[in-house]
Motif scaffolding. Structure first.
Motif, PDB file in Angstrom:
ATOM      1  N   LYS A  13      -4.452   1.318  16.643  1.00  0.00           N
ATOM      2  CA  LYS A  13      -5.347   2.203  15.915  1.00  0.00           C
ATOM      3  C   LYS A  13      -4.511   3.171  15.091  1.00  0.00           C
ATOM      4  O   LYS A  13      -3.532   3.746  15.572  1.00  0.00           O
ATOM      5  N   LYS A  14      -4.898   3.353  13.844  1.00  0.00           N
ATOM      6  CA  LYS A  14      -4.227   4.333  12.999  1.00  0.00           C
ATOM      7  C   LYS A  14      -5.098   4.616  11.786  1.00  0.00           C
ATOM      8  O   LYS A  14      -5.547   3.699  11.105  1.00  0.00           O
ATOM      9  N   LYS A  15      -5.315   5.884  11.523  1.00  0.00           N
ATOM     10  CA  LYS A  15      -6.068   6.276  10.347  1.00  0.00           C
ATOM     11  C   LYS A  15      -5.218   6.044   9.116  1.00  0.00           C
ATOM     12  O   LYS A  15      -4.108   6.570   8.989  1.00  0.00           O
ATOM     13  N   ARG A  16      -5.725   5.230   8.186  1.00  0.00           N
ATOM     14  CA  ARG A  16      -4.964   4.876   6.997  1.00  0.00           C
ATOM     15  C   ARG A  16      -5.750   5.246   5.740  1.00  0.00           C
ATOM     16  O   ARG A  16      -6.917   5.644   5.812  1.00  0.00           O
ATOM     17  N   ILE A  17      -5.103   5.065   4.599  1.00  0.00           N
ATOM     18  CA  ILE A  17      -5.791   5.294   3.332  1.00  0.00           C
ATOM     19  C   ILE A  17      -6.997   4.372   3.233  1.00  0.00           C
ATOM     20  O   ILE A  17      -8.088   4.767   2.814  1.00  0.00           O
ATOM     21  N   VAL A  18      -6.784   3.114   3.646  1.00  0.00           N
ATOM     22  CA  VAL A  18      -7.872   2.137   3.723  1.00  0.00           C
ATOM     23  C   VAL A  18      -7.815   1.485   5.093  1.00  0.00           C
ATOM     24  O   VAL A  18      -6.838   0.817   5.431  1.00  0.00           O
ATOM     25  N   GLY A  19      -8.836   1.698   5.908  1.00  0.00           N
ATOM     26  CA  GLY A  19      -8.887   1.083   7.227  1.00  0.00           C
ATOM     27  C   GLY A  19      -8.440   2.015   8.339  1.00  0.00           C
ATOM     28  O   GLY A  19      -8.006   3.155   8.111  1.00  0.00           O
ATOM     29  N   ASN A  20      -8.529   1.488   9.563  1.00  0.00           N
ATOM     30  CA  ASN A  20      -8.225   2.284  10.753  1.00  0.00           C
ATOM     31  C   ASN A  20      -7.289   1.574  11.722  1.00  0.00           C
ATOM     32  O   ASN A  20      -7.187   1.972  12.882  1.00  0.00           O
ATOM     33  N   THR A  21      -6.623   0.516  11.276  1.00  0.00           N
ATOM     34  CA  THR A  21      -5.688  -0.197  12.136  1.00  0.00           C
ATOM     35  C   THR A  21      -4.444  -0.580  11.343  1.00  0.00           C
ATOM     36  O   THR A  21      -4.471  -0.631  10.112  1.00  0.00           O
ATOM     37  N   SER A  77       0.828  -1.203   0.000  1.00  0.00           N
ATOM     38  CA  SER A  77       0.000   0.000   0.000  1.00  0.00           C
ATOM     39  C   SER A  77       0.865   1.257   0.000  1.00  0.00           C
ATOM     40  O   SER A  77       2.025   1.232   0.435  1.00  0.00           O
ATOM     41  N   GLU A  78       0.291   2.351  -0.457  1.00  0.00           N
ATOM     42  CA  GLU A  78       1.036   3.603  -0.546  1.00  0.00           C
ATOM     43  C   GLU A  78       1.505   4.092   0.820  1.00  0.00           C
ATOM     44  O   GLU A  78       2.527   4.779   0.919  1.00  0.00           O
ATOM     45  N   ASP A  79       0.779   3.736   1.871  1.00  0.00           N
ATOM     46  CA  ASP A  79       1.141   4.227   3.194  1.00  0.00           C
ATOM     47  C   ASP A  79       1.930   3.196   4.005  1.00  0.00           C
ATOM     48  O   ASP A  79       2.037   3.316   5.229  1.00  0.00           O
TER      49      ASP A  79
END
Length: 263
Positions: A110-118, A18-20
Motif C-alpha cells: 500500500k502506498k499513496k501515489r500520484i495515481v493509485g494506492n499501491t 511516472s513522476e513518483d
C-alpha cells in the motif's frame, strides 16, 4: 546498406516513468530491507535441515543447495509479513514466480501515489555464502532481451535485487542424535536494478540473447537515472560486448517492439 546503420538512426520507443517512480523505488527497497532485518533481529533467520546422518554433513558442498532454501525462506518471510493483521510495512500481496521467470517473488505494498494506492515490485533473490570467498559474487540477473522489453512494456517496472548472505553449519540434534544442517541468513542488501551504476553492470553474450550480470553483488554503487537512460545503457553493454553487432540488435528490436516501424 545495413552495415552503415548506427544506433541513433532508429526511431526508438522511449519509455517515460511516472513522476513518483524514484520515491516508490526507494520506499519499496527500504521496506524490503526492513522486513528482512526484522527477521534477522527476531531470530527468524535460520533454516533447519533434518537428516539421518550420524557422522556429519558434506560441508564443503552444502552451499550448492543453500540457494534454493534461502530463496524459499525469503518468500516465507514476506508471506508471513503479509499475513500479519497489524503489518507495519503494509505488504498486501505476495506471489511466487515460475522457475524461469525473471524474478522469484512479486510484492505489492500500500502506498499513496500520484495515481493509485499501491506499488508493485518484482524481487530477484540472490544467495551468497558468507564463509566461502567469491560465492555468488557475479550472478546472472536475467536475459538482456527480457529485461529490456520489460521496461518498454512498463516504464514504471521496479525490479529489485535482494542479496542475502548466509552461513551454513551442522549441529547434532539433541533428540535424535543425528546431524542437522543449519542455514542462517546473516546479511542483506536490496537495490533497484535500474539504479545500479553503469560500471557495476556487465553483459555476458553466452546463452540466448545474453545475460545481464552484476560484477560484484557485495559492493554496489547506485546512480539515479530515467528508464530510457537505463535502456540505453543496456543497449551499449550489448553492442560493446565484442560478439554482438547493430544488425543483431535491430533484429531483436523489431521482434520485441523496441523501435517504431514504418507502416
Amino acid at each position: 546498406m545495413l552495415t552503415d546503420m548506427v544506433y541513433n538512426d532508429f526511431d526508438f520507443k522511449i519509455p517515460v516513468e511516472s513522476e513518483d517512480y524514484a520515491e516508490c523505488s526507494f520506499d519499496v527497497t527500504q521496506r524490503i530491507e526492513s522486513i528482512i532485518e526484522d527477521a534477522i533481529q527476531s531470530n527468524r533467520n535460520k533454516i533447519f535441515i533434518n537428516t539421518n546422518l550420524h557422522l556429519g554433513l558434506p560441508m564443503e558442498n552444502i552451499n550448492k543447495i543453500a540457494g534454493p532454501f534461502v530463496e524459499a525462506w525469503a518468500y516465507e518471510i514476506f508471506y508471513n509479513e503479509k499475513q500479519r493483521f497489524d503489518g507495519k510495512y503494509s505488504l498486501i500481496n505476495v506471489e511466487t514466480r515460475p522457475r524461469l521467470h525473471m524474478a522469484d517473488v512479486i510484492l505489492q505494498f500500500k502506498k499513496k501515489r500520484i495515481v493509485g494506492n499501491t506499488v508493485t515490485a518484482e524481487v530477484d533473490v540472490k544467495a551468497t555464502a558468507e564463509d566461502i570467498e567469491g560465492s555468488g559474487k557475479s550472478p546472472n540477473i536475467t536475459s538482456f532481451s527480457r529485461i529490456r522489453t520489460a521496461y518498454i512494456e512498463d516504464p514504471d517496472y521496479i525490479f529489485i535485487i535482494l542479496s542475502l548472505k548466509h552461513r551454513v553449519y551442522s549441529k547434532r540434534n539433541e533428540v535424535s542424535s543425528l546431524m542437522d544442517g543449519v542455514m542462517e541468513v546473516v546479511g542483506h542488501n536490496a537495490y533497484d536494478l535500474k539504479y545500479v551504476s553503469k560500471s557495476d553492470i556487465s553483459y555476458n553474450p553466452a546463452l540466448g540473447t545474453g545475460q545481464i550480470q552484476i560484477r560484484d553483488i557485495h559492493y554496489i554503487n547506485q546512480e539515479r537515472r530515467t528508464t530510457w537512460e537505463f535502456c540505453q545503457i543496456l543497449d551499449a553493454k550489448f553492442l560493446n560486448s565484442g560478439r554482438r553487432d547493430i544488425i543483431q540488435w535491430e533484429t531483436m528490436a523489431k521482434r520485441y517492439g523496441w523501435i517504431k516501424e514504418d507502416v
